[in-house]
Each structure stands twice: as structure tokens, then as C-alpha cells.
Design an enzyme around this catalytic site. Sequence first.
Site, mmCIF file in Angstrom:
data_model
loop_
_atom_site.group_PDB
_atom_site.id
_atom_site.type_symbol
_atom_site.label_atom_id
_atom_site.label_comp_id
_atom_site.label_asym_id
_atom_site.label_seq_id
_atom_site.Cartn_x
_atom_site.Cartn_y
_atom_site.Cartn_z
ATOM 1 N N LYS A 58 0.828 -1.207 0.000
ATOM 2 C CA LYS A 58 0.000 0.000 0.000
ATOM 3 C C LYS A 58 0.859 1.252 0.000
ATOM 4 O O LYS A 58 0.573 2.223 -0.711
ATOM 5 C CB LYS A 58 -0.959 -0.009 1.195
ATOM 6 C CG LYS A 58 -2.104 -0.997 1.032
ATOM 7 C CD LYS A 58 -2.939 -1.108 2.295
ATOM 8 C CE LYS A 58 -4.074 -2.108 2.116
ATOM 9 N NZ LYS A 58 -4.747 -2.418 3.396
ATOM 10 N N LYS A 70 -4.180 -9.114 -10.265
ATOM 11 C CA LYS A 70 -5.179 -9.434 -9.236
ATOM 12 C C LYS A 70 -6.330 -8.419 -9.304
ATOM 13 O O LYS A 70 -6.076 -7.211 -9.386
ATOM 14 C CB LYS A 70 -4.520 -9.362 -7.851
ATOM 15 C CG LYS A 70 -5.485 -9.603 -6.727
ATOM 16 C CD LYS A 70 -4.923 -9.170 -5.377
ATOM 17 C CE LYS A 70 -6.083 -8.779 -4.501
ATOM 18 N NZ LYS A 70 -5.777 -8.314 -3.190
ATOM 19 N N LYS A 101 -10.051 -3.172 -6.145
ATOM 20 C CA LYS A 101 -10.640 -1.844 -6.350
ATOM 21 C C LYS A 101 -9.560 -0.821 -6.613
ATOM 22 O O LYS A 101 -9.735 0.097 -7.385
ATOM 23 C CB LYS A 101 -11.405 -1.360 -5.112
ATOM 24 C CG LYS A 101 -11.973 -2.447 -4.278
ATOM 25 C CD LYS A 101 -12.649 -1.967 -3.020
ATOM 26 C CE LYS A 101 -12.193 -2.803 -1.831
ATOM 27 N NZ LYS A 101 -13.261 -3.317 -0.993
#
Length: 319
Positions: A110, A189, A192
Amino acid sequence: MRILSGIQPSGILHIGNYFGMMRPAIALQAEGEAFYFIADYHALTSLKDPATLRENGRRVAIDFLACGLDPERAALFRQSDVPQVTELAWILSTIAPIGLLERAHSYKDKVARGMTASAGLFTYPVLMAADILIYNSDIVPVGKDQKQHIEITRDLAVKMNETFGEIFKLPEPRIHGATETVPGIDGQKMSKSYGNTIDIFGDEKEMRKRVMSIVTDSSPIEAPKDPDNSTIFQLYSLFATKEEIAVMCEAFRRGGTGYGDFKKQLFAKLWDYFEPMRKRRAEILADPRYVEGVLERGAQRANEVAEKVMARVREAVGL
Ligand code: AMP
Ligand code: TRP
């Protein structure tokens, strides 16, 4: 047996969520006492818009129910309706080694993608451990990307038990082999945050457009094609029967069918698959109080269990 899982309301649910977590979770509700929650505290690590957080949370609840979550068997609730998890997360954080959290792939990924490295993002796995341990969970159905978080949970439980005596059970992840990682329309993958999703309850035109824009190689129609490296084939395999999968596999290898045709077949299957769920969803939407009632009852049930475990934890650590 206690089964528990959570899903972040950080966006609209897609078929990766469905096959990776929701469908296995729904199947497990018949096998034990299931607790499923909307991880709104966790979503705050990425979402800073109050109206969207609230609206997404409600939508996740509606969509989960539409997909077959049975509130008579499984408690469905908002994470933040059991604020004791943040208390437990604090206690766990006092024994959580920094090094263990620094090794978390999800955190590193992230931050590498540009998210702010907040303390909350860093301690995300500690809150997740609290979610799992506070309900004495035995089994946690999740997608493969969450496996390391369950391992961290087990490490923290062991450390707590060694330090303060036997308090926690060790939970087991349940990862559905066939649907470990559902690919998105670009072959990565489905996520969102990659903008490559096919939503479960998207509008028909938009969903068709997404399926038709799945990335392929440039093999001509007549050329034989490799099903094993095809996102179309992988997605089709999630929805089709064994016989239908064999037919498409053979058509790939034989050549003579273009990717556009395969995409149309995929779209037709996918649209049919979710038809009963779209019907159920329309019924749920017609009764706005229904979802609130389900969430209230779920929160009550979750609170009962969480409060008992917290009493044990407070006693054990000396609070
Ligand atoms: P998230 O959207 O990150 O809150 O994920 C919710 C659940 O869906 C987690 O259990 C994930 O592991 C699962 N999941 C999300 N994306 C995928 C995917 N592409 N394939 C399989 N499982 C997924
Ligand atoms: N981290 C999970 C995800 O992004 C959501 C989650 C939060 C969760 N707490 C949990 C999943 C506890 C299982 C158990 O998908």
C-alpha cells in the site's frame, strides 16, 4: 465452531471479493456459528469521506445479504458497533513486535502504491488480530492476500498466551484453493485500487463493456489459443460447469474462435449467474428498514461475545 470474516467498505464489491471471500463465507454459515462484519474502522485507513464510508457500508451489507448471507444463521454487523475491538487492539499493540508488522506485505504494497504511511495503516494487522481474537474465532475464510494477516494474528495470540496465560484460541485461515486470486480485466489481481474490477451488481451495459475490454494477446481468430494463460478462460471457469469449461478449453486449443466470442460467452454466464442475487437485492432494497434491523441484531450478538472475551482479557492483564 466459530467462523469469522470481515470485508472493508472501501468500495463496491467485485467478483474477486465474491469468489475469494463472500461465497466461501456464505457456504460456511451452515457449518457453525458465523460472524461477518463490515470493517469500517479498517476502511478509515484509506477512505476519508464520511458520507461515502457510511453509504459503502450499507451497500456491502445489502450486497452480502443479496448474495446469500442468511442473517438467521450468521451475525452481520459493523465493526464499529463493537468498539471493544479497539481496546483489544491497543492491548495487543503493547506486545506486538515492530519487526513483525514491518514484514507485512499488505502494508508495504500500500505504501509502495502511494498511500500515506499512517500509524493506523501500520497497525492494521493488530486491529485485524483483535477482530479475530475477540470472537474466539476458529476459522477465518479470506482470500489469499489476507493469509499473512492471519499468521500475524496467531503470533500475537501466542505471545499474549505466553505473557498472560491461556486467553486466546489460535484461528485457522480458510483459503479457497480454486479461487485463490481472481484476475481483473488487465490480468493482474482484481482489486478496487487497480481499477480492473468487474462488480457483482454493476449495470448490464457497464458490465458487458468491462468484460469486452479484458486484455488479450493479438492472436488472430484462426490461431489456436492457450486457455491457461487467458483471463477470459480463468474467469469463465469460475461460473461455468465442468462440461462447459471443457468445451471452451477445447475451442481455445482448436483455433477458429476469436477472443471477442469467448468474451461474449463469459458475459452471458456471468450475467446469468448473478440473476437470482439481483432479484433478491431488489427485494432487500424495497424494504429500507430490513438491513438496519439485521445490522442491529448482529451487533447485539457480537457485543455479547466480545464483552465476555474482553472481561477475561482485562482480568488477565491487570486492568
Ligand atoms: P478487501 O476488498 O481487500 O476488503 O477484500 C475482501 C475480501 O475479498 C478479502 O478476503 C480478500 O482476500 C478477498 N479478495 C479481494 N480481491 C480478491 C481477488 N482478486 N481474488 C480473491 N480474493 C479477493
Ligand atoms: N483486512 C481484510 C481485507 O482487507 C478485512 C478484515 C478486517 C478482516 N478484519 C478482518 C478479514 C478480520 C478477516 C478477519 O480484506
